[in-house]
Motif scaffolding. Structure first.
Motif, short mmCIF file in Angstrom:
data_model
loop_
_atom_site.label_atom_id
_atom_site.label_comp_id
_atom_site.label_asym_id
_atom_site.label_seq_id
_atom_site.Cartn_x
_atom_site.Cartn_y
_atom_site.Cartn_z
N ASN A 206 0.83 -1.19 0.00
CA ASN A 206 0.00 0.00 0.00
C ASN A 206 0.87 1.25 0.00
N PHE A 207 0.23 2.40 -0.24
CA PHE A 207 0.97 3.66 -0.42
C PHE A 207 0.77 4.60 0.77
N PHE A 208 1.81 5.43 1.02
CA PHE A 208 1.68 6.52 1.98
C PHE A 208 2.79 7.53 1.73
N ASN A 209 2.38 8.79 1.54
CA ASN A 209 3.33 9.89 1.38
C ASN A 209 4.43 9.62 0.34
N GLY A 210 4.03 9.15 -0.82
CA GLY A 210 4.98 8.95 -1.90
C GLY A 210 5.83 7.70 -1.78
N LYS A 211 5.47 6.83 -0.85
CA LYS A 211 6.21 5.58 -0.65
C LYS A 211 5.28 4.39 -0.85
N LEU A 212 5.85 3.30 -1.33
CA LEU A 212 5.14 2.04 -1.42
C LEU A 212 5.69 1.13 -0.33
N PHE A 213 4.80 0.64 0.54
CA PHE A 213 5.21 -0.26 1.62
C PHE A 213 4.76 -1.68 1.27
N VAL A 214 5.68 -2.63 1.40
CA VAL A 214 5.44 -4.00 0.97
C VAL A 214 5.80 -4.97 2.08
N GLY A 215 4.89 -5.90 2.39
CA GLY A 215 5.18 -6.94 3.37
C GLY A 215 6.05 -8.01 2.75
N ASP A 216 7.15 -8.35 3.43
CA ASP A 216 8.11 -9.32 2.89
C ASP A 216 8.57 -10.27 3.99
N ILE A 217 7.78 -11.28 4.27
CA ILE A 217 8.03 -12.35 5.24
C ILE A 217 8.07 -11.83 6.68
N ASP A 218 9.14 -11.14 7.08
CA ASP A 218 9.24 -10.61 8.44
C ASP A 218 9.67 -9.15 8.44
N THR A 219 9.51 -8.50 7.29
CA THR A 219 9.99 -7.13 7.11
C THR A 219 8.99 -6.34 6.26
N VAL A 220 8.90 -5.04 6.52
CA VAL A 220 8.15 -4.15 5.64
C VAL A 220 9.16 -3.34 4.84
N VAL A 221 9.11 -3.51 3.53
CA VAL A 221 10.04 -2.84 2.62
C VAL A 221 9.43 -1.51 2.18
N GLU A 222 10.22 -0.44 2.25
CA GLU A 222 9.77 0.90 1.86
C GLU A 222 10.44 1.31 0.55
N ILE A 223 9.62 1.62 -0.45
CA ILE A 223 10.11 1.92 -1.79
C ILE A 223 9.64 3.32 -2.21
N ASP A 224 10.54 4.10 -2.77
CA ASP A 224 10.17 5.41 -3.29
C ASP A 224 9.39 5.22 -4.60
N VAL A 225 8.18 5.77 -4.65
CA VAL A 225 7.32 5.56 -5.81
C VAL A 225 7.89 6.21 -7.07
N GLU A 226 8.58 7.33 -6.92
CA GLU A 226 9.12 8.03 -8.08
C GLU A 226 10.33 7.32 -8.68
N THR A 227 11.23 6.84 -7.85
CA THR A 227 12.49 6.28 -8.34
C THR A 227 12.51 4.76 -8.41
N GLY A 228 11.61 4.10 -7.66
CA GLY A 228 11.65 2.65 -7.58
C GLY A 228 12.79 2.13 -6.73
N LYS A 229 13.38 3.00 -5.94
CA LYS A 229 14.51 2.61 -5.09
C LYS A 229 14.02 2.16 -3.72
N ILE A 230 14.58 1.04 -3.24
CA ILE A 230 14.30 0.59 -1.88
C ILE A 230 15.02 1.53 -0.91
N GLU A 231 14.25 2.28 -0.12
CA GLU A 231 14.84 3.27 0.77
C GLU A 231 15.04 2.77 2.18
N ASN A 232 14.24 1.79 2.58
CA ASN A 232 14.37 1.30 3.95
C ASN A 232 13.74 -0.08 4.06
N LYS A 233 14.19 -0.82 5.05
CA LYS A 233 13.59 -2.10 5.40
C LYS A 233 13.32 -2.09 6.89
N HIS A 234 12.03 -2.28 7.23
CA HIS A 234 11.60 -2.19 8.62
C HIS A 234 11.33 -3.61 9.16
#
Length: 291
Positions: A101-129
């Motif tokens: 799902n999206f929030f403030n220009g970021k795409l957040f993705v559930g990935d097994i035991d982590t939430v991956v944060e991706i910049d919608v404009e660049t497609g770059k993974i910016e953080n892993k939570h």
């Protein structure tokens, strides 16, 4: 002093009462008509999300199975609204992406035991939570203030991510939570085992059964009249928001075609339902109409 009420007034009152009663009991009849289906070049398509600002559909692809393997072969694809592949491998290097799902220009993705944060404009993974103690993140949704809620289907829990800190929000042992939808004052959860759609009060955490009968429950999509629900094996249902603890109404069954129905999305202005088919390796679009 007693007054006589004219017969015409009585008839008007009776008609108004009948109209109100009929409106309250009339059932919404929904039909789904297939519009398009992508080519089968997606790889285990698990979730879709439509971005209204970009007019683009985002698809999470688990890649190789099993869906809990940290193999790095998962990816995100981009589709146009007519089902054409815009970018097959927009973001790569994810293990087994599911809910998004999206929030403030970021795409957040559930990935097994982590939430991956991706910049919608660049497609770059910016953080892993990392989600502490999570085993199998399945779906996620985001509150209006940016708080992220995730379902852990295997360990039967709901976790909350706030300012990069995760915590257990609710233990749902015996429920196998899958689909999640965050509303103003409550959270909706769809069970993959019990077939129930429940609401949970954000403050008291009191649970209420809204609908039942959706075995293998997966995704939740809100519409004006209620909720469209998917069952993983290939069924789609409707749950009326004004009814409590009633069986959901089946709208579609694609099991004979061996097409699953995973975590869906919706294009409200055009009444288009988007359904990822998991093992079918496609996304299918349906026009939602009313009888």
């Amino acid at each position: 002093m007693k007054k006589n009420i004219p017969l015409a007034v009585i008839l008007v009152i009776m008609l108004m009462t009948f109209h109100i009663s009929y409106s309250q009991t009339k059932k919404t009849e929904i039909t789904l008509t297939k519009l398009w289906e992508t080519d089968t070049i997606l790889k285990t398509a698990e979730a879709v999300r439509y971005h209204p600002g970009k007019d683009i559909i985002y698809v999470s692809n688990i890649g190789g199975l099993p869906p809990n393997k940290k193999d790095g072969d998962g990816y995100i694809s981009l589709l146009s609204k007519n089902g054409k592949i815009v970018k097959h491998d927009w973001v790569t290097g994810i293990h087994a992406p599911k809910g998004l799902n999206f929030f403030n220009g970021k795409l957040f993705v559930g990935d097994i035991d982590t939430v991956v944060e991706i910049d919608v404009e660049t497609g770059k993974i910016e953080n892993k939570h990392p989600i502490t103690n999570a085993v199998f993140i399945n779906d996620l949704d985001i509150d209006t203030n940016g708080d992220i809620y995730v379902t852990d289907s295997q360990d039967e829990k709901i976790f909350k991510l706030v300012n990069d800190e995760s915590s257990l929000w609710l233990d749902l042992k015996g429920f196998y939570p899958n689909g999640i939808l965050v509303e103003d004052n409550r959270i909706l959860i769809l069970s993959s085992s019990k077939g129930e759609l429940i609401t949970i009060d954000k403050i008291t955490k009191e649970k209420t059964v809204l609908a039942s009968g959706v075995r293998g429950g997966d995704g939740i999509v809100p519409i004006n009249e209620g909720y469209i629900l998917s069952a993983f094996q290939g069924e789609i249902y409707f749950a009326d928001k004004n009814m409590l603890n009633t069986p959901a109404i089946k709208l579609l069954d694609t099991r004979a075609n061996k097409l699953n129905a995973a975590d869906m999305s919706f294009i409200p202005k055009e009444n288009i339902l988007l359904v990822p088919t998991f093992y079918g390796n496609t996304v299918v679009a349906y026009k939602l109409d009313y009888k």
